[in-house]
Design a protein around this motif. Structure first.
Motif, mmCIF file in Angstrom:
data_model
loop_
_atom_site.group_PDB
_atom_site.id
_atom_site.type_symbol
_atom_site.label_atom_id
_atom_site.label_comp_id
_atom_site.label_asym_id
_atom_site.label_seq_id
_atom_site.Cartn_x
_atom_site.Cartn_y
_atom_site.Cartn_z
ATOM 1 N N SER A 104 0.834 -1.216 0.000
ATOM 2 C CA SER A 104 0.000 0.000 0.000
ATOM 3 C C SER A 104 0.862 1.257 0.000
ATOM 4 C CB SER A 104 -0.940 -0.002 1.210
ATOM 5 O OG SER A 104 -0.203 -0.015 2.426
ATOM 6 N N GLY A 105 2.031 1.167 0.661
ATOM 7 C CA GLY A 105 2.953 2.308 0.647
ATOM 8 C C GLY A 105 3.484 2.566 -0.742
ATOM 9 N N VAL A 106 3.786 1.486 -1.475
ATOM 10 C CA VAL A 106 4.239 1.616 -2.860
ATOM 11 C C VAL A 106 3.140 2.263 -3.698
ATOM 12 C CG1 VAL A 106 4.842 0.334 -4.955
ATOM 13 C CG2 VAL A 106 5.852 -0.301 -2.755
ATOM 14 N N ARG A 107 1.918 1.789 -3.529
ATOM 15 C CA ARG A 107 0.809 2.315 -4.329
ATOM 16 C C ARG A 107 0.576 3.800 -4.050
ATOM 17 N NH1 ARG A 107 -3.363 1.472 -7.506
ATOM 18 N NH2 ARG A 107 -5.296 2.618 -7.140
ATOM 19 N N THR A 108 0.688 4.188 -2.792
ATOM 20 C CA THR A 108 0.480 5.604 -2.448
ATOM 21 C C THR A 108 1.436 6.497 -3.228
ATOM 22 O OG1 THR A 108 -0.292 5.074 -0.215
ATOM 23 C CG2 THR A 108 0.560 7.293 -0.577
ATOM 24 N N ILE A 109 2.692 6.085 -3.307
ATOM 25 C CA ILE A 109 3.687 6.872 -4.045
ATOM 26 C C ILE A 109 3.421 6.814 -5.541
ATOM 27 C CG2 ILE A 109 6.137 7.025 -4.636
ATOM 28 C CD1 ILE A 109 6.750 6.060 -1.787
ATOM 29 N N TRP A 110 3.049 5.639 -6.037
ATOM 30 C CA TRP A 110 2.754 5.521 -7.466
ATOM 31 C C TRP A 110 1.575 6.400 -7.865
ATOM 32 C CZ3 TRP A 110 3.246 -0.446 -8.770
ATOM 33 C CH2 TRP A 110 4.609 -0.789 -8.782
ATOM 34 N N VAL A 111 0.547 6.431 -7.038
ATOM 35 C CA VAL A 111 -0.623 7.260 -7.340
ATOM 36 C C VAL A 111 -0.235 8.730 -7.386
ATOM 37 C CG1 VAL A 111 -2.836 8.096 -6.423
ATOM 38 C CG2 VAL A 111 -2.337 5.636 -6.467
ATOM 39 N N ARG A 112 0.625 9.161 -6.441
ATOM 40 C CA ARG A 112 1.043 10.557 -6.395
ATOM 41 C C ARG A 112 1.784 10.962 -7.662
ATOM 42 N NH1 ARG A 112 2.442 10.652 -1.450
ATOM 43 N NH2 ARG A 112 4.659 10.194 -1.587
ATOM 44 N N HIS A 113 2.486 10.008 -8.273
ATOM 45 C CA HIS A 113 3.241 10.295 -9.491
ATOM 46 C C HIS A 113 2.569 9.744 -10.745
ATOM 47 C CE1 HIS A 113 6.828 11.977 -7.554
ATOM 48 N NE2 HIS A 113 6.582 11.116 -6.581
ATOM 49 N N ASN A 114 1.293 9.347 -10.622
ATOM 50 C CA ASN A 114 0.529 8.835 -11.759
ATOM 51 C C ASN A 114 1.201 7.614 -12.386
ATOM 52 O OD1 ASN A 114 -0.619 9.785 -14.982
ATOM 53 N ND2 ASN A 114 -1.909 9.151 -13.284
ATOM 54 N N LEU A 115 1.664 6.688 -11.545
ATOM 55 C CA LEU A 115 2.348 5.481 -11.997
ATOM 56 C C LEU A 115 1.601 4.215 -11.586
ATOM 57 C CD1 LEU A 115 5.984 6.472 -10.900
ATOM 58 C CD2 LEU A 115 5.095 6.489 -13.233
ATOM 59 N N GLU A 116 0.335 4.347 -11.195
ATOM 60 C CA GLU A 116 -0.363 3.216 -10.592
ATOM 61 C C GLU A 116 -0.750 2.121 -11.587
ATOM 62 O OE1 GLU A 116 -3.544 6.369 -11.386
ATOM 63 O OE2 GLU A 116 -1.421 6.243 -10.868
ATOM 64 N N THR A 117 -0.732 2.386 -12.887
ATOM 65 C CA THR A 117 -1.042 1.349 -13.876
ATOM 66 C C THR A 117 0.200 1.020 -14.691
ATOM 67 O OG1 THR A 117 -1.665 2.879 -15.647
ATOM 68 C CG2 THR A 117 -3.384 2.266 -14.063
ATOM 69 N N LYS A 118 0.198 -0.181 -15.270
ATOM 70 C CA LYS A 118 1.335 -0.612 -16.094
ATOM 71 C C LYS A 118 1.534 0.343 -17.263
ATOM 72 C CE LYS A 118 2.859 -4.371 -19.114
ATOM 73 N NZ LYS A 118 2.542 -5.718 -19.631
ATOM 74 N N LYS A 119 0.455 0.741 -17.903
ATOM 75 C CA LYS A 119 0.571 1.640 -19.061
ATOM 76 C C LYS A 119 1.203 2.967 -18.654
ATOM 77 C CE LYS A 119 -2.255 1.655 -22.489
ATOM 78 N NZ LYS A 119 -3.431 1.756 -23.395
ATOM 79 N N ASN A 120 0.806 3.501 -17.497
ATOM 80 C CA ASN A 120 1.381 4.761 -17.046
ATOM 81 C C ASN A 120 2.869 4.606 -16.716
ATOM 82 O OD1 ASN A 120 -1.039 6.019 -17.366
ATOM 83 N ND2 ASN A 120 -1.478 6.283 -15.192
#
Length: 329
Positions: A104-120
């Motif tokens: 969940s910590g990884v996802r929080t950072i990915w969401v902040r940088h718009n990296l939460e999906t493989k395509k992004n």
């Protein structure tokens, strides 16, 4: 009546009551304020009028549990090194490296940088390769089957897709109704802003031609597409000056409803919210405004700090400053 209006009226009542009674102590006792509060309110009122009596917003980013920049950097690195991995696998790799973090910590950072999906993540990887200026982009495209012609690539470089908007600042005494014209580069999030008494199509053109285009020309960057909402200054019969100007400049115009479409569409709103919270609210509270030129001069200083010194989250910026992504620093 709003709570903020009641708060201002209560402070004004204290100042007026003290003057009528000729006793600060008595007025404070009746109104339930301390003498220190009275003197603070009086100084604020003398400095900035009624605006000075308005409390600043107490809302702050929830950063109590935010991870350190070093950890955040490693999480972004994993996203680009292994774009096919999900958050659980990324957390496992980071923990094995001695950087314990939950999925969940990884996802929080990915969401902040718009990296939460493989395509992004693949888009960010491609953008990073292009920024390096070597042959890595082609290698990444072959390795991960990235198609640069894919319409999801809404920003390929600085100037490729930009956002223009008009933000109503409200009635600011003694200047009246004011508007902020905003222009944000979708790739780097480099922002231009200018305050005007006008919000029509001609004012939007004037801002673009006098404030934005000279900067892009100075740095030899072409503007390919401008994204706007469907405000009257950009859409409909009254928007002829703006449409004609873009046609003469050979700039494409894309109109979308707020927060629909590409990730860049919300950039203007986020920048304007940040400008209000960090610049307008504290500055207008502490200063009596005498001219629009004075306000614009201070806004430009704030914009310079934003563009040169503030780390920006996003799949193209990845925590760097706007000038760094632009290649100007």
């Amino acid at each position: 009546m709003s709570a903020k209006s009641n708060e201002i009226r209560s402070k004004l009542a204290l100042l007026q009551l003290a003057e009528e009674l000729g006793s600060i102590s008595k007025a404070c006792e009746i109104m339930g304020y301390s003498r220190d509060s009275y003197y603070r309110f009086k100084k604020q009122y003398q400095t900035a009028g009624e605006r000075g009596l308005k409390n600043l917003s107490r809302k702050k980013p929830a950063i109590k549990n935010r991870l350190s920049p070093e950890v955040e950097e490693q999480v972004i690195e994993i996203a680009l090194d292994y774009p096919n991995y999900g958050q659980a696998k990324a957390a496992e790799i980071l923990t094995a490296r001695g950087c314990p973090i939950s999925a969940s910590g990884v996802r929080t950072i990915w969401v902040r940088h718009n990296l939460e999906t493989k395509k992004n993540r693949l888009i960010a990887l491609h953008a990073k390769a292009l920024q390096k200026g070597d042959d890595a982009a082609q290698q990444y495209e072959q390795l991960h089957q990235i198609d640069p012609a894919d319409p999801i690539f809404d920003c390929l470089s600085p100037g490729d897709t930009c956002v223009q908007d008009t933000y109503a600042l409200g009635d600011i005494a003694p200047l009246g109704e004011l508007y902020q014209h905003t222009f944000v580069d979708g790739y780097s999030q480099y922002a231009h802003a200018w305050i005007s008494t006008e919000a029509d199509s001609s004012a939007a053109v004037k801002f673009l031609q006098q404030q934005v285009l000279p900067w892009y020309r100075e740095h030899k960057i072409d503007i390919n597409t401008i994204l706007t909402d469907r405000g009257t200054e950009f859409s409909g019969r009254k928007a002829a000056p703006f449409k004609d100007a873009l046609e003469a400049l050979n700039i494409s115009h894309v109109q979308m409803r707020a927060y629909n479409g590409p990730v860049v569409n919300g950039l203007a709103a986020r920048f304007q919210t940040q400008a209000f919270n960090e610049f307008y609210e504290p500055f207008l509270k502490a200063n009596m405004i005498e001219s629009i030129e004075q306000l614009n001069a201070q806004l430009q200083l704030w914009c310079e700090d934003y563009n040169h010194n503030q780390s920006i989250s996003g799949r193209y910026t990845l925590g760097r400053t706007a000038v760094e992504v632009m290649g100007l620093k």
